[in-house]
Motif scaffolding. Structure first.
Motif, PDB file in Angstrom:
ATOM      1  N   UNK A 136       0.831  -1.195   0.000  1.00 13.29           N
ATOM      2  CA  UNK A 136       0.000   0.000   0.000  1.00 13.29           C
ATOM      3  C   UNK A 136       0.878   1.263   0.000  1.00 13.29           C
ATOM      4  N   UNK A 137       0.397   2.280  -0.653  1.00 13.98           N
ATOM      5  CA  UNK A 137       1.136   3.533  -0.708  1.00 13.98           C
ATOM      6  C   UNK A 137       0.987   4.239   0.637  1.00 13.98           C
ATOM      7  N   UNK A 138       2.089   4.684   1.207  1.00 15.67           N
ATOM      8  CA  UNK A 138       1.987   5.367   2.497  1.00 15.67           C
ATOM      9  C   UNK A 138       1.249   6.699   2.362  1.00 15.67           C
ATOM     10  N   UNK A 139       0.415   6.968   3.326  1.00 13.76           N
ATOM     11  CA  UNK A 139      -0.349   8.206   3.339  1.00 13.76           C
ATOM     12  C   UNK A 139       0.370   9.189   4.250  1.00 13.76           C
ATOM     13  N   UNK A 140       0.581  10.384   3.748  1.00 16.57           N
ATOM     14  CA  UNK A 140       1.255  11.425   4.520  1.00 16.57           C
ATOM     15  C   UNK A 140       0.194  12.211   5.278  1.00 16.57           C
ATOM     16  N   UNK A 141       0.376  12.301   6.579  1.00 16.37           N
ATOM     17  CA  UNK A 141      -0.569  13.039   7.401  1.00 16.37           C
ATOM     18  C   UNK A 141      -0.275  14.532   7.288  1.00 16.37           C
ATOM     19  N   UNK A 142      -1.338  15.313   7.184  1.00 16.76           N
ATOM     20  CA  UNK A 142      -1.199  16.766   7.100  1.00 16.76           C
ATOM     21  C   UNK A 142      -1.248  17.339   8.505  1.00 16.76           C
ATOM     22  N   UNK A 143      -0.388  18.302   8.740  1.00 18.31           N
ATOM     23  CA  UNK A 143      -0.342  18.910  10.070  1.00 18.31           C
ATOM     24  C   UNK A 143      -1.260  20.109  10.157  1.00 18.31           C
TER      25      UNK A 143
END
Length: 112
Positions: free
Chosen positions: A105-112
């Motif tokens: 799965x493609x890693x999801x980047x969390x938005x700050x």
């Protein structure tokens, strides 16, 4: 990359490969064996292969661009639909190679 991109490429690779083998057999029957009816068969299969090869090109190009292949590999996959039975071998190689990319799965980047 989505699994559907690989699946539609695989379907078109098989369809194009089968039609090309049938076209090759039809041409052999028409010119070498001089069989009656081979002319009509060759015409129908040739037209079907021609149109579906264009669809194969679109799907293979889409797959290659999403997989970020180098140009040389992209050309090899695109030309596989013109050599009888090559589409089967290239499709198998591509499927094995891309199975690992699809499984991760493609890693999801969390938005700050």
């Amino acid at each position: 990359m989505k699994k559907s991109v690989l699946t539609r490429y695989r379907v078109m690779a098989y369809v194009t490969g089968v039609l090309l083998v049938l076209l090759t057999l039809g041409v052999i029957a028409k010119y070498a064996l001089k069989l009656d009816g081979a002319d009509g068969f060759t015409s129908v299969v040739g037209i079907a292969h021609g149109w579906l090869y264009v669809v194969y090109l679109v799907f293979a190009f889409d797959l290659g661009s999403k997989a970020k292949w180098p140009v040389r590999k992209q050309l090899w996959v695109l030309l596989a639909g013109t050599v009888p039975t090559a589409a089967f071998f290239v499709e198998r190689q591509v499927s094995r190679e891309l199975a690992a990319q699809i499984a991760e799965p493609t890693p999801v980047v969390a938005k700050a």
